[in-house]
Design a protein around this motif. Structure first.
Motif, PDB file in Angstrom:
ATOM      1  N   SER A  24       0.826  -1.205   0.000  1.00  0.00           N
ATOM      2  CA  SER A  24       0.000   0.000   0.000  1.00  0.00           C
ATOM      3  C   SER A  24       0.862   1.258   0.000  1.00  0.00           C
ATOM      4  N   ILE A  25       0.427   2.240  -0.779  1.00  0.00           N
ATOM      5  CA  ILE A  25       1.095   3.539  -0.815  1.00  0.00           C
ATOM      6  C   ILE A  25       0.343   4.599  -0.021  1.00  0.00           C
ATOM      7  N   LEU A  26      -0.768   4.208   0.582  1.00  0.00           N
ATOM      8  CA  LEU A  26      -1.532   5.146   1.406  1.00  0.00           C
ATOM      9  C   LEU A  26      -0.757   5.460   2.676  1.00  0.00           C
ATOM     10  N   SER A  27      -1.015   6.630   3.252  1.00  0.00           N
ATOM     11  CA  SER A  27      -0.411   6.911   4.553  1.00  0.00           C
ATOM     12  C   SER A  27      -0.967   5.893   5.550  1.00  0.00           C
ATOM     13  N   LEU A  28      -0.209   5.626   6.593  1.00  0.00           N
ATOM     14  CA  LEU A  28      -0.665   4.666   7.597  1.00  0.00           C
ATOM     15  C   LEU A  28      -1.988   5.101   8.210  1.00  0.00           C
ATOM     16  N   ARG A  29      -2.164   6.386   8.454  1.00  0.00           N
ATOM     17  CA  ARG A  29      -3.422   6.868   9.046  1.00  0.00           C
ATOM     18  C   ARG A  29      -4.598   6.704   8.080  1.00  0.00           C
ATOM     19  N   GLU A  30      -4.402   6.969   6.797  1.00  0.00           N
ATOM     20  CA  GLU A  30      -5.477   6.762   5.816  1.00  0.00           C
ATOM     21  C   GLU A  30      -5.841   5.285   5.745  1.00  0.00           C
ATOM     22  N   PHE A  31      -4.826   4.465   5.647  1.00  0.00           N
ATOM     23  CA  PHE A  31      -4.977   3.015   5.593  1.00  0.00           C
ATOM     24  C   PHE A  31      -5.728   2.512   6.823  1.00  0.00           C
ATOM     25  N   GLU A  32      -5.276   2.914   7.997  1.00  0.00           N
ATOM     26  CA  GLU A  32      -5.871   2.436   9.239  1.00  0.00           C
ATOM     27  C   GLU A  32      -7.277   2.980   9.465  1.00  0.00           C
ATOM     28  N   GLY A  33      -7.541   4.202   9.039  1.00  0.00           N
ATOM     29  CA  GLY A  33      -8.899   4.721   9.154  1.00  0.00           C
ATOM     30  C   GLY A  33      -9.879   3.896   8.341  1.00  0.00           C
ATOM     31  N   ALA A  34      -9.518   3.630   7.091  1.00  0.00           N
ATOM     32  CA  ALA A  34     -10.380   2.830   6.215  1.00  0.00           C
ATOM     33  C   ALA A  34     -10.491   1.396   6.731  1.00  0.00           C
ATOM     34  N   GLU A  85      -3.508   5.887  -5.899  1.00  0.00           N
ATOM     35  CA  GLU A  85      -3.976   5.804  -4.516  1.00  0.00           C
ATOM     36  C   GLU A  85      -5.421   5.308  -4.444  1.00  0.00           C
ATOM     37  N   ILE A  86      -6.244   5.713  -5.389  1.00  0.00           N
ATOM     38  CA  ILE A  86      -7.642   5.257  -5.422  1.00  0.00           C
ATOM     39  C   ILE A  86      -7.704   3.753  -5.700  1.00  0.00           C
ATOM     40  N   VAL A  87      -6.895   3.284  -6.636  1.00  0.00           N
ATOM     41  CA  VAL A  87      -6.856   1.846  -6.930  1.00  0.00           C
ATOM     42  C   VAL A  87      -6.358   1.084  -5.702  1.00  0.00           C
ATOM     43  N   ASP A  88      -5.332   1.586  -5.046  1.00  0.00           N
ATOM     44  CA  ASP A  88      -4.788   0.989  -3.818  1.00  0.00           C
ATOM     45  C   ASP A  88      -5.883   0.906  -2.759  1.00  0.00           C
ATOM     46  N   LEU A  89      -6.550   2.024  -2.514  1.00  0.00           N
ATOM     47  CA  LEU A  89      -7.605   2.066  -1.509  1.00  0.00           C
ATOM     48  C   LEU A  89      -8.726   1.090  -1.842  1.00  0.00           C
ATOM     49  N   ALA A  90      -9.150   1.047  -3.090  1.00  0.00           N
ATOM     50  CA  ALA A  90     -10.242   0.151  -3.490  1.00  0.00           C
ATOM     51  C   ALA A  90      -9.881  -1.317  -3.266  1.00  0.00           C
ATOM     52  N   HIS A  91      -8.685  -1.701  -3.642  1.00  0.00           N
ATOM     53  CA  HIS A  91      -8.288  -3.101  -3.451  1.00  0.00           C
ATOM     54  C   HIS A  91      -8.044  -3.432  -1.983  1.00  0.00           C
ATOM     55  N   SER A  92      -7.517  -2.489  -1.235  1.00  0.00           N
ATOM     56  CA  SER A  92      -7.348  -2.714   0.205  1.00  0.00           C
ATOM     57  C   SER A  92      -8.704  -2.915   0.868  1.00  0.00           C
ATOM     58  N   VAL A  93      -9.644  -2.044   0.550  1.00  0.00           N
ATOM     59  CA  VAL A  93     -10.983  -2.151   1.124  1.00  0.00           C
ATOM     60  C   VAL A  93     -11.650  -3.457   0.691  1.00  0.00           C
ATOM     61  N   ALA A  94     -11.438  -3.862  -0.552  1.00  0.00           N
ATOM     62  CA  ALA A  94     -12.004  -5.134  -1.017  1.00  0.00           C
ATOM     63  C   ALA A  94     -11.449  -6.303  -0.203  1.00  0.00           C
ATOM     64  N   ALA A  95     -10.143  -6.291   0.050  1.00  0.00           N
ATOM     65  CA  ALA A  95      -9.530  -7.369   0.842  1.00  0.00           C
ATOM     66  C   ALA A  95     -10.111  -7.382   2.255  1.00  0.00           C
ATOM     67  N   TRP A  96     -10.167  -6.233   2.890  1.00  0.00           N
ATOM     68  CA  TRP A  96     -10.676  -6.189   4.269  1.00  0.00           C
ATOM     69  C   TRP A  96     -12.146  -6.559   4.339  1.00  0.00           C
ATOM     70  N   THR A  97     -12.921  -6.070   3.394  1.00  0.00           N
ATOM     71  CA  THR A  97     -14.359  -6.359   3.403  1.00  0.00           C
ATOM     72  C   THR A  97     -14.580  -7.855   3.220  1.00  0.00           C
ATOM     73  N   GLY A  98     -14.017  -8.412   2.176  1.00  0.00           N
ATOM     74  CA  GLY A  98     -14.247  -9.822   1.875  1.00  0.00           C
ATOM     75  C   GLY A  98     -13.643 -10.768   2.890  1.00  0.00           C
ATOM     76  N   LEU A  99     -12.372 -10.610   3.178  1.00  0.00           N
ATOM     77  CA  LEU A  99     -11.701 -11.547   4.076  1.00  0.00           C
ATOM     78  C   LEU A  99     -12.134 -11.362   5.526  1.00  0.00           C
ATOM     79  N   GLY A 100     -12.415 -10.130   5.924  1.00  0.00           N
ATOM     80  CA  GLY A 100     -12.938  -9.897   7.274  1.00  0.00           C
ATOM     81  C   GLY A 100     -14.314 -10.522   7.456  1.00  0.00           C
ATOM     82  N   ARG A 101     -15.130 -10.462   6.412  1.00  0.00           N
ATOM     83  CA  ARG A 101     -16.454 -11.084   6.492  1.00  0.00           C
ATOM     84  C   ARG A 101     -16.351 -12.598   6.535  1.00  0.00           C
TER      85      ARG A 101
END
Length: 186
Positions: free
Chosen positions: A41-51, A151-167
């Protein structure tokens, strides 16, 4: 409650047992996807962790809600004995516990920058109203004013991983014990 049969002697390693016995290839791919998010991920740690934290709240995943990337991401890779050249924990200062406590109030909390607020909004809407988010031109105008396409592509795929795998972890009841790759165990 665990939703698949797990032998009693495997109760401390639900995810590991399922990964060895059921859907081995799929679960191996899920682990690679999850690790890629934390490694690339290229997002800042705070952006990443907030999402990430907002998705954890929405999913109800106990492990995800307790996870802290600055402290825990390095242990994801500890089992290999090799720390990657880059981890998301390298992307800026770690949020404090007040940050995590305020994530659910991202709209009104003064703790978040505009980028952090947008990352959290994206995560929440991705998980709860993807059709509306996809068509919200006002949101996309704001997002493009703050984030690059990468960054948008990074965020979208990160959120997809957390949403799917967390569920998956929550729905199957795997979130009642720490996932082995999150604890640095095999």
């Amino acid at each position: 409650m665990i939703r698949i049969d797990i032998p009693a002697e495997q109760a401390a390693n639900l995810y590991g047992y399922a990964a060895r016995v059921h859907g081995r290839e799929i679960m191996a791919a899920a682990e690679v996807f999850s690790k890629a998010v934390y490694q690339h991920s290229i997002l800042s740690l705070r952006e990443f962790e907030g999402a990430r934290s907002r998705i954890a709240q929405i999913n109800g995943c106990i492990i995800c809600q307790q996870f802290r990337a600055a402290k825990d991401a390095p242990s994801i890779f500890a089992a290999t004995g090799v720390r990657p050249d880059h981890l998301v924990s390298d992307n800026g200062p770690a949020p404090d516990e007040g940050f995590y406590e305020a994530v659910e109030q991202w709209r009104t909390s003064p703790l978040f920058s505009p980028r952090e607020r947008t990352a959290i909004e994206f995560a929440e809407r991705f998980a709860e109203e993807p059709k509306i988010l996809a068509d919200d031109e006002d949101f996309w105008e704001r997002a493009h004013a703050q984030f690059s396409d990468a960054e948008i592509v990074d965020l979208a795929h990160s959120v997809a991983a957390w949403t799917g795998l967390g569920r998956v972890a929550h729905v199957l009841g795997f979130d009642s014990v720490c996932l082995p790759f999150m604890a640095g165990q095999e």
